[in-house]
Design a protein around this motif. Sequence first.
Motif, PDB file in Angstrom:
ATOM      1  N   LEU A 169      42.572  31.668  27.473  1.00  0.00           N
ATOM      2  CA  LEU A 169      43.976  31.792  27.577  1.00  0.00           C
ATOM      3  C   LEU A 169      44.417  32.310  29.056  1.00  0.00           C
ATOM      4  O   LEU A 169      45.460  31.917  29.439  1.00  0.00           O
ATOM      5  CB  LEU A 169      44.074  33.087  26.508  1.00  0.00           C
ATOM      6  N   LEU A 170      43.445  33.012  29.769  1.00  0.00           N
ATOM      7  CA  LEU A 170      43.977  33.360  31.027  1.00  0.00           C
ATOM      8  C   LEU A 170      44.227  32.282  32.089  1.00  0.00           C
ATOM      9  O   LEU A 170      45.107  32.181  32.958  1.00  0.00           O
ATOM     10  CB  LEU A 170      42.764  34.502  31.917  1.00  0.00           C
ATOM     11  N   GLU A 171      43.375  31.284  31.954  1.00  0.00           N
ATOM     12  CA  GLU A 171      43.324  29.947  32.475  1.00  0.00           C
ATOM     13  C   GLU A 171      44.899  29.199  32.260  1.00  0.00           C
ATOM     14  O   GLU A 171      45.587  28.657  32.989  1.00  0.00           O
ATOM     15  CB  GLU A 171      42.205  28.966  32.284  1.00  0.00           C
ATOM     16  N   VAL A 172      44.994  29.208  30.755  1.00  0.00           N
ATOM     17  CA  VAL A 172      46.203  28.527  30.397  1.00  0.00           C
ATOM     18  C   VAL A 172      47.379  29.148  30.947  1.00  0.00           C
ATOM     19  O   VAL A 172      48.319  28.598  31.784  1.00  0.00           O
ATOM     20  CB  VAL A 172      46.375  28.386  28.890  1.00  0.00           C
ATOM     21  N   LEU A 173      47.301  30.672  31.290  1.00  0.00           N
ATOM     22  CA  LEU A 173      48.905  31.335  31.827  1.00  0.00           C
ATOM     23  C   LEU A 173      48.540  31.413  33.160  1.00  0.00           C
ATOM     24  O   LEU A 173      49.679  32.163  33.455  1.00  0.00           O
ATOM     25  CB  LEU A 173      48.606  32.771  30.768  1.00  0.00           C
ATOM     26  N   GLN A 174      47.613  30.853  33.685  1.00  0.00           N
ATOM     27  CA  GLN A 174      47.432  31.095  35.178  1.00  0.00           C
ATOM     28  C   GLN A 174      47.708  32.553  35.610  1.00  0.00           C
ATOM     29  O   GLN A 174      48.415  32.844  36.436  1.00  0.00           O
ATOM     30  CB  GLN A 174      48.710  30.092  35.854  1.00  0.00           C
ATOM     31  N   ALA A 175      46.662  33.327  34.845  1.00  0.00           N
ATOM     32  CA  ALA A 175      46.773  34.699  35.266  1.00  0.00           C
ATOM     33  C   ALA A 175      46.446  35.157  36.508  1.00  0.00           C
ATOM     34  O   ALA A 175      47.074  36.201  37.036  1.00  0.00           O
ATOM     35  CB  ALA A 175      45.587  35.412  34.280  1.00  0.00           C
ATOM     36  N   LYS A 176      45.350  34.469  37.144  1.00  0.00           N
ATOM     37  CA  LYS A 176      45.014  34.901  38.645  1.00  0.00           C
ATOM     38  C   LYS A 176      46.370  34.794  39.430  1.00  0.00           C
ATOM     39  O   LYS A 176      46.459  35.540  40.425  1.00  0.00           O
ATOM     40  CB  LYS A 176      43.880  34.071  38.950  1.00  0.00           C
ATOM     41  N   GLU A 177      46.990  33.370  39.256  1.00  0.00           N
ATOM     42  CA  GLU A 177      48.179  33.254  40.172  1.00  0.00           C
ATOM     43  C   GLU A 177      49.192  34.369  39.851  1.00  0.00           C
ATOM     44  O   GLU A 177      50.072  34.777  40.913  1.00  0.00           O
ATOM     45  CB  GLU A 177      48.616  31.847  39.994  1.00  0.00           C
ATOM     46  N   THR A 178      49.610  34.841  38.839  1.00  0.00           N
ATOM     47  CA  THR A 178      50.419  35.618  38.463  1.00  0.00           C
ATOM     48  C   THR A 178      50.035  37.130  38.982  1.00  0.00           C
ATOM     49  O   THR A 178      51.310  37.587  39.516  1.00  0.00           O
ATOM     50  CB  THR A 178      50.558  35.745  36.824  1.00  0.00           C
ATOM     51  N   LEU A 179      49.193  37.545  38.983  1.00  0.00           N
ATOM     52  CA  LEU A 179      48.711  38.679  39.629  1.00  0.00           C
ATOM     53  C   LEU A 179      49.001  38.519  41.020  1.00  0.00           C
ATOM     54  O   LEU A 179      49.517  39.490  41.542  1.00  0.00           O
ATOM     55  CB  LEU A 179      47.085  39.057  39.147  1.00  0.00           C
ATOM     56  N   LYS A 180      48.397  37.666  41.700  1.00  0.00           N
ATOM     57  CA  LYS A 180      48.423  37.574  43.246  1.00  0.00           C
ATOM     58  C   LYS A 180      50.057  37.302  43.660  1.00  0.00           C
ATOM     59  O   LYS A 180      50.030  37.597  44.824  1.00  0.00           O
ATOM     60  CB  LYS A 180      47.455  36.541  43.637  1.00  0.00           C
ATOM     61  N   SER A 181      50.683  36.889  42.971  1.00  0.00           N
ATOM     62  CA  SER A 181      52.021  36.604  43.220  1.00  0.00           C
ATOM     63  C   SER A 181      52.775  37.993  43.365  1.00  0.00           C
ATOM     64  O   SER A 181      53.746  38.044  44.289  1.00  0.00           O
ATOM     65  CB  SER A 181      52.910  36.067  42.169  1.00  0.00           C
TER      66      SER A 181
END
Length: 659
Positions: free
Chosen positions: A618-630
């Motif tokens: 799910l984290l990959e689909v929702l691009q969690a890492k990118e969301t956090l680092k933004s």
Amino acid sequence: MSTVKLYVYDLSNGLARQLSRQLTGKQIDGIWHTSVVVYGKEIFYGQGISITAPGQSHHGRPLQVIDVGETAIDEPTFQEFLDDMREHYTADKYHLLEFNCNSFTNDCVGLLTGGSIPDWIKDLPSDFLSTPFGAALRPTIDAMFRRPVSGAPPPTAPPVPAIQPRAAATAAAASPNPDLAATLLQAVASQAFSSQSGVAATNGRASTPSTITTTAPIHIATNPASFHNVLKTHRAVVAMFTSQTCPPCRMIEPVFERIAHERTQSADVGGGGGIAFVKVDLGAGMANTVAAEYGVRVTPTFLFFRDGDKTGEMKGANASEFESQVNLLIWETYPPHPHTQKSIPALDTVSTNPILFTQVPALDTVLSKLISFIDKSALQTTSAQTVKQRLTSEVVPWLKTRFPAAQQSKATKPPPSNQLLIHWTETTRELVTALPPGELFPLVDMWRLALLDDTVAAYCASNSGSTSDPVQLLLVQGLANISQPTPARNYTLTLLRLLSNTFASPTLGSSVLKRKPLTTILVHNLLHEDAAVRTAAASLGFNVAAFIQKERLEAVRQRYGPFAKSEEDGDWEVEIVSAVLEAIGNEKQSEEIVHRLVACLAFLLRFSPVYEMQVGPLLEVLQAKETLKSKLDSTGFSPNGVKGPALRKLITQVADGLC
């Protein structure tokens, strides 16, 4: 010289052949009981070792007679063998799957002929346990044949094992036909374990339980068949090769039994498919054949197996080394959560204490506001008078005493009486039916404050989910509120703060944690347009995640085991994680909200039992890492990203370490 025959009986009396495919999905033609017939006698194991004239046991006529050869061993020598085996094949050690009549018969056949009983008999337990029904029913069977604790006085007459209520529930859950399964299982156990008047024990002596017995959950293996069956039916196996004449064995044996209890009970890896501890006494049966197979020449020797393969060996009575080897085996068989190896210092500094809303409002003002709403309501005059009287003379006076203003800090802080709480709950029940949510917020604010009192929290927890639970009454109103075209902000805000305060009490927090209304209200308000509401929702989300984090961390600290077998609801976790991630992505104004949400997300992810199967993808689909680092720059938080050094570290470490 004497012929040796194997008598085969079906303990299910034909029911297994008829019903096994319906219950297990696999054809099982019988629940096999065997006895050996030699020197004109039938010898079998149930309540100890018993003998009778061939075909005269309580099992009746055999279903099949198998000629297994001839023996050159004379009868007195075989009698000595049986006398020795009586110390091992006692009534208290009988187990329908692990140590049964077929184990005994196999030992006898091995001594008499050098052979063994047929595989289709030896392999029946592992065949049964390989079915979903068998695996689910394993705890029930174990409970029926629970061995006594070491040191306890042996029973004078072991009763026929019975299915206990808890075990019966397990059986029911495991079977598409619970009544039939329970009846069949009890009938098989009774047949296997019962004795018959007139059946003589070997050498004319009564078959009584051993006074020195192993303790559950330790298995006994006296032949290769029983040992290999344990290897087949458990992922991890610790085998102790011992001898009654070995002093170091007697020294290490209590350690072996203690660790067996600790690891199978507290580690949550016991039972079918988990870990087994096995004793192989080289003086019993064909145990020397097992020892020879694995090159064991001295006692004590410990062998360690994972998924049927030998992974380690230890000789001698070094207790600390033995415990280390057991821990290593369990760790390798059931590795802990992958995130236990990740270092997230910024998260470690975040307190898991709940965020509480402790401000004491002007209680007279709150009361006056609520009474004004009551006066305008459709509440009948008599009821309205009772409600106002209870609020004025009972509830608010206690709140003032329990939560005094600063200048009255030395005032007494008595717990509320049970009558007060009952009256207040009845008042709450009347008001939630008479007032719209937008006029209930003063009442919610009173309960929000009261939940900080341990007695109030315990009262709510004891009535959890019932009509006598004020939290549940207010939660239902919260659902009604958010379903309105324009939800009342004041009710939403005070309810979120109240729900946050439920976590001041672990017992109450646990009772409300997974309630559907709480989840719905939390998810709905994480994206609220009002910053104060979002802050309260983020606080509630933090408390939920921190509470779960504490439970999971304790599990990692105190036990090994298949962490993914946790009872956590994966769908619930996916819903919460998705909502928190969306809220983080949308929040561009308040660093405080971002901080609480990121910590909430981290707590949910760190030891999630469904991380690899559900949350990680799910984290990959929702691009969690990118969301956090933004959030670290202007693309995700205006004008130039979040500024707090602690928050920036937390975002970076959570994004890189958990996403």
